[in-house]
Write a protein that holds these residues in place. Structure first.
Motif, PDB file in Angstrom:
ATOM      1  N   THR A  84       0.833  -1.196   0.000  1.00  0.00           N
ATOM      2  CA  THR A  84       0.000   0.000   0.000  1.00  0.00           C
ATOM      3  C   THR A  84       0.870   1.249   0.000  1.00  0.00           C
ATOM      4  O   THR A  84       2.053   1.205   0.322  1.00  0.00           O
ATOM      5  CB  THR A  84      -0.916   0.046   1.243  1.00  0.00           C
ATOM      6  N   ASP A  85       0.262   2.369  -0.324  1.00  0.00           N
ATOM      7  CA  ASP A  85       0.898   3.665  -0.111  1.00  0.00           C
ATOM      8  C   ASP A  85       0.844   3.916   1.393  1.00  0.00           C
ATOM      9  O   ASP A  85      -0.185   3.699   2.023  1.00  0.00           O
ATOM     10  CB  ASP A  85       0.135   4.774  -0.846  1.00  0.00           C
ATOM     11  N   GLY A  86       1.938   4.326   1.968  1.00  0.00           N
ATOM     12  CA  GLY A  86       1.939   4.601   3.404  1.00  0.00           C
ATOM     13  C   GLY A  86       1.920   3.315   4.213  1.00  0.00           C
ATOM     14  O   GLY A  86       2.298   2.244   3.746  1.00  0.00           O
ATOM     15  N   TRP A  87       1.466   3.420   5.432  1.00  0.00           N
ATOM     16  CA  TRP A  87       1.525   2.326   6.404  1.00  0.00           C
ATOM     17  C   TRP A  87       0.549   1.204   6.076  1.00  0.00           C
ATOM     18  O   TRP A  87       0.796   0.051   6.369  1.00  0.00           O
ATOM     19  CB  TRP A  87       1.261   2.903   7.791  1.00  0.00           C
TER      20      TRP A  87
ATOM     21  N   LEU B 125      -8.731  -1.986   7.258  1.00  0.00           N
ATOM     22  CA  LEU B 125      -9.152  -2.758   8.428  1.00  0.00           C
ATOM     23  C   LEU B 125     -10.608  -3.205   8.316  1.00  0.00           C
ATOM     24  O   LEU B 125     -10.983  -4.234   8.872  1.00  0.00           O
ATOM     25  CB  LEU B 125      -8.915  -1.950   9.698  1.00  0.00           C
ATOM     26  N   ALA B 126     -11.423  -2.467   7.564  1.00  0.00           N
ATOM     27  CA  ALA B 126     -12.838  -2.823   7.393  1.00  0.00           C
ATOM     28  C   ALA B 126     -13.012  -4.097   6.578  1.00  0.00           C
ATOM     29  O   ALA B 126     -14.065  -4.736   6.644  1.00  0.00           O
ATOM     30  CB  ALA B 126     -13.603  -1.670   6.744  1.00  0.00           C
TER      31      ALA B 126
ATOM     32  N   HIS C 146      -2.573  -9.145   9.337  1.00  0.00           N
ATOM     33  CA  HIS C 146      -1.389  -8.757  10.099  1.00  0.00           C
ATOM     34  C   HIS C 146      -0.726  -7.550   9.446  1.00  0.00           C
ATOM     35  O   HIS C 146      -0.613  -7.495   8.220  1.00  0.00           O
ATOM     36  CB  HIS C 146      -0.369  -9.900  10.135  1.00  0.00           C
ATOM     37  N   SER C 147      -0.274  -6.615  10.248  1.00  0.00           N
ATOM     38  CA  SER C 147       0.606  -5.549   9.796  1.00  0.00           C
ATOM     39  C   SER C 147       2.015  -6.128   9.879  1.00  0.00           C
ATOM     40  O   SER C 147       2.399  -6.672  10.915  1.00  0.00           O
ATOM     41  CB  SER C 147       0.459  -4.344  10.723  1.00  0.00           C
TER      42      SER C 147
ATOM     43  N   LEU D 116      -2.566 -11.089   4.699  1.00  0.00           N
ATOM     44  CA  LEU D 116      -3.880 -11.681   4.946  1.00  0.00           C
ATOM     45  C   LEU D 116      -3.793 -13.193   4.817  1.00  0.00           C
ATOM     46  O   LEU D 116      -3.152 -13.703   3.896  1.00  0.00           O
ATOM     47  CB  LEU D 116      -4.914 -11.184   3.931  1.00  0.00           C
ATOM     48  N   LYS D 117      -4.452 -13.895   5.709  1.00  0.00           N
ATOM     49  CA  LYS D 117      -4.656 -15.333   5.560  1.00  0.00           C
ATOM     50  C   LYS D 117      -6.122 -15.476   5.171  1.00  0.00           C
ATOM     51  O   LYS D 117      -7.010 -15.027   5.896  1.00  0.00           O
ATOM     52  CB  LYS D 117      -4.379 -16.077   6.866  1.00  0.00           C
ATOM     53  N   VAL D 118      -6.366 -16.078   4.005  1.00  0.00           N
ATOM     54  CA  VAL D 118      -7.732 -16.173   3.495  1.00  0.00           C
ATOM     55  C   VAL D 118      -8.079 -17.619   3.156  1.00  0.00           C
ATOM     56  O   VAL D 118      -7.214 -18.422   2.835  1.00  0.00           O
ATOM     57  CB  VAL D 118      -7.948 -15.264   2.256  1.00  0.00           C
ATOM     58  N   ARG D 119      -9.349 -17.930   3.247  1.00  0.00           N
ATOM     59  CA  ARG D 119      -9.835 -19.264   2.895  1.00  0.00           C
ATOM     60  C   ARG D 119     -11.056 -19.063   2.013  1.00  0.00           C
ATOM     61  O   ARG D 119     -11.994 -18.379   2.390  1.00  0.00           O
ATOM     62  CB  ARG D 119     -10.199 -20.053   4.143  1.00  0.00           C
TER      63      ARG D 119
END
Length: 157
Positions: free
Chosen positions: A71-74, A81-82, A93-94, A103-106
């Motif tokens: 991402t741009d920035g942090w 987060l939404a 996780h940051s 991201l952990k996705v299923r």
């Protein structure tokens, strides 16, 4: 936290449904004593929640992937987060490194992953993603009590 608390946490991490009476027998304590220890560990935040582990394949979500988001920035924007409202996202996780968010996705399959990636790309500031699909899982576990202790020194049993 003493050695008995660590052993109690290790047992609960393996099976959180075990009765206080049975825990007491394993620890050499009475059921009320075990109850008080569990209550204390919850109050201290050592036990954050009690949950179950669901098999992704059994519920029709066999595709496990890890998505690195640059991402741009942090990256920890309210919009990013939404995305945790999406049930396909198991963890966010940051992280340090060449991406900001992991991201952990299923998902049900690759089409569902593609749809999720589109939603991620719609978040302002997202530059790119890298997705890694897990072919098989050989170990998946939570925090181990053996690793905790003063100054990161392994705890003694």
């Amino acid at each position: 936290m003493d050695a008995t608390d660590r052993k109690l946490l290790a047992i609960l991490a393996d099976d959180a449904t075990i009765a206080f009476r049975d825990l007491g027998q394993k620890l050499g304590l009475s059921a009320p004593s075990v109850y008080e220890r569990v209550k204390k560990l919850k109050a201290q935040g050592a036990i954050r929640r009690t949950t179950i582990e669901i098999d992704g394949e059994a519920i029709g979500c066999p595709l496990l992937a890890f998505v690195h988001v640059a991402t741009d920035g942090w990256g920890k924007t309210p919009e990013m987060l939404a995305i945790t409202d999406d049930p396909r996202i198991e963890e966010l996780h940051s992280v340090a490194g060449d991406t900001c968010i992991l991201l952990k996705v299923r998902c049900e399959g690759t089409l569902a992953l593609e749809q999720l990636l589109k939603r991620i790309y719609d978040i302002p500031g997202v530059r790119n993603t890298r997705s890694y699909i897990a072919l098989n899982t050989y170990l998946e576990r939570g925090t181990r009590t053996e690793l905790s202790g003063p100054a990161g020194v392994a705890g003694k049993s």
